[in-house]
Write a protein that holds these residues in place. Structure first.
Motif, mmCIF file in Angstrom:
data_model
loop_
_atom_site.group_PDB
_atom_site.id
_atom_site.type_symbol
_atom_site.label_atom_id
_atom_site.label_comp_id
_atom_site.label_asym_id
_atom_site.label_seq_id
_atom_site.Cartn_x
_atom_site.Cartn_y
_atom_site.Cartn_z
ATOM 1 N N GLY A 116 99.376 65.408 33.444
ATOM 2 C CA GLY A 116 98.074 65.365 34.227
ATOM 3 C C GLY A 116 97.158 66.097 33.758
ATOM 4 O O GLY A 116 95.892 65.828 33.679
ATOM 5 N N PHE A 117 97.505 67.492 33.381
ATOM 6 C CA PHE A 117 96.545 68.400 32.917
ATOM 7 C C PHE A 117 95.895 67.828 31.659
ATOM 8 O O PHE A 117 94.529 67.824 31.562
ATOM 9 N N GLY A 118 96.505 67.166 30.513
ATOM 10 C CA GLY A 118 96.048 66.634 29.514
ATOM 11 C C GLY A 118 95.096 65.431 29.751
ATOM 12 O O GLY A 118 94.123 65.514 29.236
ATOM 13 N N ALA A 119 95.564 64.663 30.667
ATOM 14 C CA ALA A 119 94.483 63.616 30.997
ATOM 15 C C ALA A 119 93.288 64.211 31.629
ATOM 16 O O ALA A 119 92.109 63.772 31.349
ATOM 17 N N ALA A 120 93.454 65.071 32.429
ATOM 18 C CA ALA A 120 92.279 65.781 32.932
ATOM 19 C C ALA A 120 91.390 66.495 31.981
ATOM 20 O O ALA A 120 90.199 66.566 32.031
ATOM 21 N N LEU A 121 92.020 66.950 31.073
ATOM 22 C CA LEU A 121 91.373 67.800 29.919
ATOM 23 C C LEU A 121 90.473 66.606 29.166
ATOM 24 O O LEU A 121 89.306 66.767 29.149
ATOM 25 N N VAL A 122 91.168 65.493 28.705
ATOM 26 C CA VAL A 122 90.405 64.534 28.116
ATOM 27 C C VAL A 122 89.156 63.865 28.806
ATOM 28 O O VAL A 122 88.142 63.886 28.174
ATOM 29 N N ALA A 123 89.494 63.723 29.904
ATOM 30 C CA ALA A 123 88.581 63.036 30.979
ATOM 31 C C ALA A 123 87.311 64.035 31.252
ATOM 32 O O ALA A 123 86.240 63.505 31.276
ATOM 33 N N GLY A 124 87.883 65.026 31.823
ATOM 34 C CA GLY A 124 86.850 66.129 32.037
ATOM 35 C C GLY A 124 85.803 66.224 30.860
ATOM 36 O O GLY A 124 84.573 66.546 31.005
ATOM 37 N N VAL A 125 86.436 66.922 29.916
ATOM 38 C CA VAL A 125 85.573 67.303 28.841
ATOM 39 C C VAL A 125 84.456 66.169 28.269
ATOM 40 O O VAL A 125 83.352 66.235 28.042
ATOM 41 N N SER A 126 84.960 64.800 28.092
ATOM 42 C CA SER A 126 84.390 63.878 27.544
ATOM 43 C C SER A 126 83.154 63.207 28.645
ATOM 44 O O SER A 126 82.141 63.209 28.239
ATOM 45 N N LEU A 127 83.747 63.107 29.803
ATOM 46 C CA LEU A 127 82.762 62.911 30.872
ATOM 47 C C LEU A 127 81.662 63.944 31.219
ATOM 48 O O LEU A 127 80.408 63.810 31.416
#
Lengths: 304, 319
Positions: A116-127
């Motif tokens: 969950g954290f990894g997905a949030a990281l990728v999505a959060g940083v790129s968005l």
């Protein structure tokens, strides 16, 4: 001065007086004091260096001591059942460890929080980078993001459960949701607070937009982004445990709730202890990472 | 003498959000657009003329210093030369070609060094070399490092390649910034009060170093300063700007005999005389500027110090 020392030779009172002894030692009857001065000086430096560590540990030790002794001597017998002393909890923990169940629960929890954290990281940083770079996108999305950010993640847990079932998907999703916003908002903030002078300098050096972004904006935003990542780490564990308590067949949250309902109170505390140690470890790791990526930042405020 | 840089009737106006207008304007664009009070809707934007029909020629290989009271548009002028902003009217020519944007033929040295704090001195110097060169070739990492070392050596910082900016003193940072601007071999060096933040001793030292570098490289240098001594000491000519709106008041030819000698030029009668001339020119303008309460306009078009006084009230009552 030396008179007071001979009257009170107790070692405990000596360290604060050590500098006074150093001054008066050579002048009046100091043959005995010479030896003690050196010892006292050594003790003093040792105490100073150990002191900070001792002070840091003191709070924890006092708490653990209270936990160990409090239930036995202070609590009423009925409370004692729900508040077992530390050694019982540790015994329960090692039993759970030997049986391999604590590892199993820990692994289940870690898998969920890491995905969950990894997905949030990728999505959060790129968005976040996209939003910060395109101002128009920001003005459209900002009110919406404010709304979602201020909706407590756990309030949405029933929604996630209804839509995604009680399996892994719903738990990973809610962790991702909770971790997403700190990362996103800090990424936006990091990009927006880049020193305009650096942007001017980069432009005057003839950097293209892409190079400007990659070589100036991104590195300059990294420390702020990492602050968000650290907050996200804390949030993801918090939300995960709660989600596991509501509906799960494994995980530390499940362990705690299950032990409680089975009246295995020491097991419950063993689970809680594991959660707090996991939280500490995650935070420690992320702080170390943050420090590694922000080395240059430490002296910026003082340097310029 | 051919003109390296020509300014023809250049006027630059800013739309200024007066008062507490420093609220998050997206820092990437200079405030030439219609910043119609997006930050705080109640304030009406004011139009300020920073430069008014200014014409100036800078000769090839010349060291020109530029003095003017605070708010006379010195930095605005430098931004125009650097291509960081465009004039409202008039044209800026470098080598006869209009300036359309930042280019590798010009380099800027800022007062606050503007080093990238996450890059070492060497990496800071070589950042301008990382793109394609004018001949379309890309330098390898090693070539860039070699070039960075070469230019760090030129500014007297050999051996400091691996230091981060926060490990360097103010003077050393500015040396790195100068090396960075020189590294990609521009013809023109634009310097915006580069030594203003340094202590007196370091400043004098760097002034001499700059003169040495100028003589060694033959660059055209436009040097903005608020120090009259510095302007006269460094410049072959001193351009004096008037109070806002900035116009060219006068150009003083600095003529000091035996300049390259070891003597203390600052106490030379000729120096004292030129200095006094510039001082007199500047003095009236400074008083004018102070009476008008002119403050700095930031590059993004905001004027945080600008009092919401005469001009803006006029604007508002007109609106």
């Amino acid at each position: 001065m030396s008179a007071t020392l001979t009257q009170k030779p107790a070692a405990s009172s000596a360290p604060p007086q050590a500098p006074a002894v150093g001054h008066s030692g050579p002048s009046d009857s100091g043959q005995r004091n010479q030896g003690t001065t050196a010892v006292l000086a050594f003790l003093r430096t040792a105490a100073v260096s150990a002191g900070s560590g001792v002070w840091k540990a003191a709070g924890i030790l006092a708490f653990l001591a209270l936990w160990e002794l409090g239930p036995t001597y202070l609590a009423s017998p009925s409370t004692r059942v729900f508040l077992p002393p530390l050694h019982e909890v540790l015994a329960a923990w090692s039993k759970l460890y030997d049986a391999g169940s604590i590892q199993g629960h820990l692994a289940a929890s870690l898998t969920r929080s890491v995905s969950g954290f990894g997905a949030a990281l990728v999505a959060g940083v790129s968005l976040g980078l996209l939003i910060a770079w395109y101002g128009r996108l920001n003005s459209v999305l900002n009110p919406l993001l404010e709304l979602f950010r201020n909706t407590a993640a756990l309030a949405l847990l029933p929604v996630f459960t209804l839509l995604l079932g009680i399996g892994e998907e719903s738990k990973i999703s809610i962790v991702a949701y909770a971790a997403f916003f700190p990362v996103l908002l800090n990424t936006i903030a990091g990009v927006k607070t880049v020193d305009p002078l650096l942007i001017r300098a980069a432009k005057s050096l003839g950097l293209s937009s892409l190079a400007l972004f990659r070589k100036v904006i991104l590195p300059s935003a990294v420390p702020t982004i990492f602050t968000g990542i650290r907050m996200a780490g804390t949030a993801s564990i918090l939300v995960l445990i709660a989600a596991e308590m509501v509906g799960a067949k494994a995980g530390l949250g499940y362990l705690i709730v299950n032990a409680q309902s089975s009246f295995l109170i020491p097991d419950m505390y063993a689970g809680i202890l594991t959660v707090s140690i996991l939280g500490l470890a995650v935070n420690f790791l992320l702080v170390a990472l943050e420090r590694h990526f922000s080395r240059w930042r430490t002296a910026v405020g003082a340097g310029s | 003498m051919t003109a390296k840089i020509s300014l023809r009737n250049v006027t630059k106006q800013f739309t200024v959000r007066a008062g507490k207008g420093s609220k998050a304007a997206s820092g990437s664009q200079a405030g030439t657009g219609s910043g119609t009070g997006s930050g705080n809707g109640s304030k009406q934007p004011t139009v300020l003329t920073a430069l008014e029909s200014l014409s100036l020629d800078v000769r090839d290989g010349e060291f020109l210093t530029l003095v003017g009271p605070s708010g006379s548009g010195k930095t605005t002028l430098l931004d125009l030369l650097a291509g960081l902003s465009t004039p409202t009217s008039g044209e800026v020519l470098v080598d006869g070609q209009p300036v359309l944007g930042p280019g590798k033929d010009r380099a800027v040295v800022f007062q606050q060094y503007a080093l990238f704090p996450w890059r070492t001195a060497s990496a800071n110097v070589s950042i301008g070399l990382e793109g394609k060169a004018t001949d379309g070739r890309r330098l390898t990492r090693r070539e860039r490092a070699a070039k960075a070392s070469e230019y760090l050596k030129l500014v007297g910082l050999a051996g400091f390649e691996d230091r981060y900016p926060h490990e360097l003193s103010g003077g050393m940072k500015q040396r790195v910034a100068i090396a960075r601007s020189l590294a990609y071999e521009p013809d023109v060096l634009l310097m915006d009060e580069p030594f203003a933040a340094l202590d007196a001793q370091t400043r004098e030292q760097l002034q001499d170093e700059l003169l040495r570098i100028w003589r060694a490289t033959g660059k055209t240098i436009v040097f903005i300063t608020h120090g009259i001594d510095e302007a006269v000491y460094l410049g072959q000519r001193v351009a004096v700007l008037s109070a806002r709106p900035g116009r060219l008041k006068e150009i003083v030819e600095v003529d000091i005999p035996d300049r390259d000698g070891d003597e203390d030029i600052r106490s030379h009668p000729a120096f004292v005389e030129q200095r006094h001339k510039v001082w007199t020119l500047l003095h009236d303008e400074v008083r004018l500027a102070q009476d008008a309460g002119h403050r700095k306009i930031l590059p993004d078009g905001t004027a945080p110090d600008e009092p919401a006084g005469n001009e803006s009230t006029l604007e508002r009552s007109a609106a």
